[in-house]
Scaffold this motif. Structure first.
Motif, short mmCIF file in Angstrom:
data_model
loop_
_atom_site.label_atom_id
_atom_site.label_comp_id
_atom_site.label_asym_id
_atom_site.label_seq_id
_atom_site.Cartn_x
_atom_site.Cartn_y
_atom_site.Cartn_z
N ALA A 113 0.83 -1.21 0.00
CA ALA A 113 0.00 0.00 0.00
C ALA A 113 0.86 1.25 0.00
CB ALA A 113 -0.93 0.00 1.21
N GLY A 114 1.97 1.22 0.77
CA GLY A 114 2.87 2.37 0.80
C GLY A 114 3.52 2.64 -0.53
N SER A 115 3.93 1.58 -1.22
CA SER A 115 4.53 1.74 -2.54
C SER A 115 3.56 2.35 -3.54
CB SER A 115 5.02 0.38 -3.07
OG SER A 115 6.21 -0.01 -2.43
N ARG A 116 2.32 1.86 -3.50
CA ARG A 116 1.32 2.41 -4.43
C ARG A 116 1.02 3.87 -4.12
NH1 ARG A 116 -1.08 -2.72 -3.50
NH2 ARG A 116 -2.47 -1.79 -1.95
N ARG A 117 0.94 4.19 -2.85
CA ARG A 117 0.59 5.56 -2.46
C ARG A 117 1.69 6.54 -2.83
NH1 ARG A 117 0.06 4.48 2.35
NH2 ARG A 117 1.98 5.30 3.24
N ARG A 118 2.93 6.16 -2.57
CA ARG A 118 4.05 7.09 -2.81
C ARG A 118 4.49 7.10 -4.27
NH1 ARG A 118 6.25 4.18 1.72
NH2 ARG A 118 5.99 5.34 3.67
N GLY A 119 4.57 5.90 -4.86
CA GLY A 119 5.15 5.80 -6.19
C GLY A 119 6.66 5.68 -6.17
N TYR A 120 7.26 5.53 -4.99
CA TYR A 120 8.70 5.36 -4.88
C TYR A 120 8.98 4.62 -3.57
CZ TYR A 120 8.41 9.40 -1.72
OH TYR A 120 8.06 10.26 -0.71
N ARG A 121 10.20 4.06 -3.47
CA ARG A 121 10.63 3.33 -2.28
C ARG A 121 11.65 4.19 -1.53
NH1 ARG A 121 10.50 -2.70 -2.64
NH2 ARG A 121 8.90 -3.21 -4.17
N PRO A 122 11.25 4.80 -0.40
CA PRO A 122 12.12 5.77 0.27
C PRO A 122 13.52 5.26 0.60
CG PRO A 122 9.91 5.89 1.18
CD PRO A 122 9.93 4.69 0.27
N ILE A 123 13.62 4.07 1.18
CA ILE A 123 14.93 3.60 1.61
C ILE A 123 15.82 3.30 0.41
CG2 ILE A 123 16.17 1.89 2.98
CD1 ILE A 123 13.53 1.54 4.57
N GLU A 124 15.25 2.73 -0.63
CA GLU A 124 16.04 2.47 -1.83
C GLU A 124 16.49 3.76 -2.48
OE1 GLU A 124 14.38 -0.33 -4.56
OE2 GLU A 124 13.85 -1.77 -2.98
N LEU A 125 15.66 4.79 -2.44
CA LEU A 125 16.04 6.09 -3.00
C LEU A 125 17.19 6.70 -2.20
CD1 LEU A 125 15.32 8.08 -5.23
CD2 LEU A 125 13.69 9.15 -3.67
N LEU A 126 17.14 6.56 -0.87
CA LEU A 126 18.25 7.04 -0.05
C LEU A 126 19.54 6.30 -0.38
CD1 LEU A 126 16.53 7.32 3.46
CD2 LEU A 126 17.38 9.21 2.07
N LEU A 127 19.45 4.98 -0.53
CA LEU A 127 20.64 4.20 -0.87
C LEU A 127 21.19 4.60 -2.23
CD1 LEU A 127 19.57 0.66 0.39
CD2 LEU A 127 21.40 2.09 1.32
N HIS A 128 20.31 4.83 -3.19
CA HIS A 128 20.74 5.25 -4.52
C HIS A 128 21.56 6.54 -4.44
CE1 HIS A 128 20.64 6.38 -8.75
NE2 HIS A 128 20.09 7.52 -8.40
N HIS A 129 21.05 7.53 -3.71
CA HIS A 129 21.75 8.80 -3.61
C HIS A 129 23.01 8.69 -2.75
CE1 HIS A 129 19.22 11.53 -5.89
NE2 HIS A 129 18.18 10.88 -5.42
N ALA A 130 23.07 7.67 -1.90
CA ALA A 130 24.28 7.42 -1.11
C ALA A 130 25.31 6.62 -1.90
CB ALA A 130 23.93 6.69 0.18
N GLY A 131 24.99 6.25 -3.13
CA GLY A 131 25.92 5.53 -3.98
C GLY A 131 25.96 4.04 -3.75
N VAL A 132 24.87 3.47 -3.20
CA VAL A 132 24.83 2.04 -2.88
C VAL A 132 23.66 1.39 -3.60
CG1 VAL A 132 24.54 0.35 -1.02
CG2 VAL A 132 25.89 2.43 -0.63
N ALA A 133 23.93 0.28 -4.27
CA ALA A 133 22.86 -0.46 -4.94
C ALA A 133 22.17 -1.38 -3.93
CB ALA A 133 23.42 -1.29 -6.09
#
Length: 228
Positions: A113-133
């Motif tokens: 439900a959270g994924s559908r509501r937001r349209g993005y995954r917060p923790i994965e987005l943080l990891l992406h910007h931190a340079g971690v896959a």
């Protein structure tokens, strides 16, 4: 690029074009004003849960940090991921360097439900910007109640057996990553699921920790990522 990643990228692009206000204090014209951005400097804390899992947290979940993190998670302010990235990276580096291992970051998954509501995954987005896959090795096996409304014992019961693994993480050394730690119930459940599948869970990292979860500060000599 996945659909959630495209959605998050579009949100970030829109934030550059549309009028914004500081996500923490409301000052117009900036994603975060200078005063609020200053509190995002990593202040690493370490805490060992009762099952022995060590958690490294970068920030205290209070004041401007709490306001900005709520805006990031609940109001679609994906532009804040860049501002949080140095703190997340510092905690990840500190946890990994201490162990001298090549570790993979396993994010706590959002609910469907959270994924559908937001349209993005917060923790994965943080990891992406931190340079971690991120390594997507966890998924929810069943629905759970909102943890914020529960006490310590009820949080444990609510999450017990709620996660399972996806893929085959057996033999991989991993760090579990979440946005906030309060009682540690979510991190313990993630560790249980991963360990049952044969993964070696060597630690956990969170962007922030609630005041009651904050341990003593990490001495500067033990926090190699503190200046990131």
């Amino acid at each position: 690029m996945t659909a959630p990643a495209v959605s998050a990228a579009l949100r970030e692009a829109a934030a550059l074009l549309l009028p914004v206000a500081c996500a923490a204090c409301g000052r117009p014209g900036e994603t975060l004003c200078g005063a609020c951005r200053a509190v995002l400097h990593p202040d690493l804390r370490r805490r060992r849960l009762d099952d022995g899992l060590e958690v490294v947290s970068a920030l205290a979940f209070e004041g401007p940090v709490a306001a900005a993190l709520r805006a990031f998670k609940q109001r679609g302010r994906t532009d804040l991921a860049r501002a949080f990235a140095p703190a997340m990276r510092a905690a990840l580096v500190a946890s990994a360097l201490e162990r001298g291992l090549l570790l993979e970051a396993v994010p706590i998954p959002p609910s469907a439900a959270g994924s559908r509501r937001r349209g993005y995954r917060p923790i994965e987005l943080l990891l992406h910007h931190a340079g971690v896959a991120p390594l997507r090795a966890l998924r929810w096996a069943r629905a759970t109640d909102d943890q914020r409304a529960l006490g310590i014992a009820d949080r444990e019961r609510n999450l017990r057996g709620a996660m399972t693994v996806r893929g085959d993480p057996a033999g991989r050394a991993v760090i579990v990553v979440d946005d906030i730690v309060t009682t540690g119930a979510t991190l313990r459940e993630a560790r249980r699921a991963l360990a049952a599948a044969g993964a070696q869970v060597v630690g956990a990292v969170t962007l922030a920790a609630t005041p009651r979860a904050l341990p003593a500060r990490t001495p500067p000599s033990e926090s190699p990522g503190d200046s990131s």
